[in-house]
Design a protein around this motif. Structure first.
Motif, PDB file in Angstrom:
ATOM      1  N   MET A   1       0.842  -1.166   0.000  1.00 37.76           N
ATOM      2  CA  MET A   1       0.000   0.000   0.000  1.00 37.76           C
ATOM      3  C   MET A   1       0.898   1.244   0.000  1.00 37.76           C
ATOM      4  N   GLN A   2       0.646   2.119  -0.954  1.00 37.84           N
ATOM      5  CA  GLN A   2       1.477   3.302  -1.117  1.00 37.84           C
ATOM      6  C   GLN A   2       0.909   4.472  -0.309  1.00 37.84           C
ATOM      7  N   LYS A   3       1.794   5.184   0.354  1.00 36.11           N
ATOM      8  CA  LYS A   3       1.421   6.378   1.112  1.00 36.11           C
ATOM      9  C   LYS A   3       1.998   7.599   0.419  1.00 36.11           C
ATOM     10  N   THR A   4       1.200   8.637   0.374  1.00 39.56           N
ATOM     11  CA  THR A   4       1.663   9.924  -0.119  1.00 39.56           C
ATOM     12  C   THR A   4       1.590  10.901   1.047  1.00 39.56           C
ATOM     13  N   ILE A   5       2.695  11.565   1.314  1.00 37.29           N
ATOM     14  CA  ILE A   5       2.763  12.492   2.442  1.00 37.29           C
ATOM     15  C   ILE A   5       2.924  13.908   1.909  1.00 37.29           C
ATOM     16  N   PHE A   6       2.034  14.780   2.347  1.00 39.95           N
ATOM     17  CA  PHE A   6       2.082  16.189   1.975  1.00 39.95           C
ATOM     18  C   PHE A   6       2.400  16.996   3.227  1.00 39.95           C
ATOM     19  N   LYS A   7       3.465  17.792   3.174  1.00 37.76           N
ATOM     20  CA  LYS A   7       3.851  18.657   4.292  1.00 37.76           C
ATOM     21  C   LYS A   7       3.718  20.115   3.843  1.00 37.76           C
ATOM     22  N   PRO A   8       2.720  20.829   4.384  1.00 39.45           N
ATOM     23  CA  PRO A   8       2.529  22.222   3.970  1.00 39.45           C
ATOM     24  C   PRO A   8       3.636  23.123   4.505  1.00 39.45           C
ATOM     25  N   LYS A   9       3.913  24.173   3.757  1.00 41.74           N
ATOM     26  CA  LYS A   9       4.900  25.166   4.178  1.00 41.74           C
ATOM     27  C   LYS A   9       4.156  26.458   4.482  1.00 41.74           C
ATOM     28  N   TYR A  10       4.466  27.022   5.631  1.00 39.82           N
ATOM     29  CA  TYR A  10       3.834  28.257   6.059  1.00 39.82           C
ATOM     30  C   TYR A  10       4.815  29.413   5.882  1.00 39.82           C
ATOM     31  N   PRO A  11       4.306  30.640   5.676  1.00 40.18           N
ATOM     32  CA  PRO A  11       5.208  31.785   5.528  1.00 40.18           C
ATOM     33  C   PRO A  11       5.985  32.057   6.813  1.00 40.18           C
ATOM     34  N   GLY A  12       7.128  32.698   6.686  1.00 40.76           N
ATOM     35  CA  GLY A  12       7.987  32.990   7.824  1.00 40.76           C
ATOM     36  C   GLY A  12       7.326  33.868   8.871  1.00 40.76           C
ATOM     37  N   LYS A  13       6.410  34.737   8.445  1.00 42.35           N
ATOM     38  CA  LYS A  13       5.712  35.611   9.388  1.00 42.35           C
ATOM     39  C   LYS A  13       4.907  34.791  10.398  1.00 42.35           C
ATOM     40  N   THR A  14       4.428  33.655   9.972  1.00 41.58           N
ATOM     41  CA  THR A  14       3.638  32.807  10.852  1.00 41.58           C
ATOM     42  C   THR A  14       4.485  32.310  12.019  1.00 41.58           C
ATOM     43  N   TYR A  15       5.713  31.897  11.738  1.00 41.58           N
ATOM     44  CA  TYR A  15       6.587  31.399  12.787  1.00 41.58           C
ATOM     45  C   TYR A  15       7.159  32.529  13.640  1.00 41.58           C
ATOM     46  N   PHE A  16       7.208  33.740  13.106  1.00 41.45           N
ATOM     47  CA  PHE A  16       7.702  34.884  13.863  1.00 41.45           C
ATOM     48  C   PHE A  16       6.670  35.345  14.883  1.00 41.45           C
ATOM     49  N   GLY A  17       5.399  35.184  14.580  1.00 41.64           N
ATOM     50  CA  GLY A  17       4.340  35.665  15.453  1.00 41.64           C
ATOM     51  C   GLY A  17       4.231  34.919  16.765  1.00 41.64           C
ATOM     52  N   LEU A  18       4.528  33.635  16.763  1.00 39.34           N
ATOM     53  CA  LEU A  18       4.374  32.836  17.979  1.00 39.34           C
ATOM     54  C   LEU A  18       5.293  33.293  19.110  1.00 39.34           C
ATOM     55  N   PRO A  19       6.598  33.496  18.894  1.00 42.88           N
ATOM     56  CA  PRO A  19       7.434  33.998  19.998  1.00 42.88           C
ATOM     57  C   PRO A  19       7.028  35.392  20.471  1.00 42.88           C
ATOM     58  N   VAL A  20       6.539  36.220  19.565  1.00 37.94           N
ATOM     59  CA  VAL A  20       6.098  37.558  19.951  1.00 37.94           C
ATOM     60  C   VAL A  20       4.894  37.457  20.879  1.00 37.94           C
ATOM     61  N   ILE A  21       3.948  36.585  20.553  1.00 36.38           N
ATOM     62  CA  ILE A  21       2.766  36.419  21.397  1.00 36.38           C
ATOM     63  C   ILE A  21       3.152  35.842  22.756  1.00 36.38           C
ATOM     64  N   ILE A  22       4.104  34.917  22.776  1.00 36.85           N
ATOM     65  CA  ILE A  22       4.571  34.340  24.050  1.00 36.85           C
ATOM     66  C   ILE A  22       5.212  35.421  24.921  1.00 36.85           C
ATOM     67  N   LEU A  23       6.046  36.263  24.322  1.00 34.49           N
ATOM     68  CA  LEU A  23       6.677  37.345  25.086  1.00 34.49           C
ATOM     69  C   LEU A  23       5.648  38.344  25.604  1.00 34.49           C
ATOM     70  N   LEU A  24       4.656  38.670  24.787  1.00 33.15           N
ATOM     71  CA  LEU A  24       3.607  39.575  25.237  1.00 33.15           C
ATOM     72  C   LEU A  24       2.812  38.972  26.392  1.00 33.15           C
ATOM     73  N   GLU A  25       2.543  37.681  26.327  1.00 35.79           N
ATOM     74  CA  GLU A  25       1.808  37.021  27.412  1.00 35.79           C
ATOM     75  C   GLU A  25       2.609  37.049  28.711  1.00 35.79           C
ATOM     76  N   PHE A  26       3.908  36.732  28.645  1.00 34.07           N
ATOM     77  CA  PHE A  26       4.737  36.783  29.847  1.00 34.07           C
ATOM     78  C   PHE A  26       4.817  38.191  30.415  1.00 34.07           C
ATOM     79  N   TYR A  27       4.914  39.185  29.543  1.00 37.17           N
ATOM     80  CA  TYR A  27       4.976  40.574  30.006  1.00 37.17           C
ATOM     81  C   TYR A  27       3.683  40.972  30.707  1.00 37.17           C
ATOM     82  N   MET A  28       2.541  40.624  30.105  1.00 33.85           N
ATOM     83  CA  MET A  28       1.255  40.959  30.716  1.00 33.85           C
ATOM     84  C   MET A  28       1.079  40.257  32.060  1.00 33.85           C
ATOM     85  N   LEU A  29       1.439  38.981  32.124  1.00 34.96           N
ATOM     86  CA  LEU A  29       1.324  38.249  33.382  1.00 34.96           C
ATOM     87  C   LEU A  29       2.252  38.824  34.444  1.00 34.96           C
TER      88      LEU A  29
END
Length: 74
Positions: free
Chosen positions: A1-29
């Motif tokens: 049985m053959q498997k086909t694997i698709f791995k989507p690529k997200y823009p760099g801005k998407t990965y940049f936003g997560l650390p910013v949100i984490i830092l904002l959450e720590f600052y607010m807390l």
């Protein structure tokens, strides 16, 4: 049985936003827990960023595996 694997690529801005949100959450807390700023706006923003961080892992698709009869999303 053959498997086909698709791995989507997200823009760099998407990965940049997560650390910013984490830092904002720590600052607010830190502001709330240290007693420097207990305004309702700060509490609302901390709650908003916390919920955003809780939902964020479910927004990304790591891979989609297609088989002969079905597919699975990870």
């Amino acid at each position: 049985m053959q498997k086909t694997i698709f791995k989507p690529k997200y823009p760099g801005k998407t990965y940049f936003g997560l650390p910013v949100i984490i830092l904002l959450e720590f600052y607010m807390l830190w502001q709330i827990l240290s007693g420097k700023d207990n305004s309702p706006e700060t509490i609302f923003m901390a709650t908003f960023f916390g919920l955003l961080l809780a939902i964020m892992p479910y927004a990304f698709v790591r891979q989609i595996v297609f088989t002969a009869n079905a597919f699975s999303i990870e």
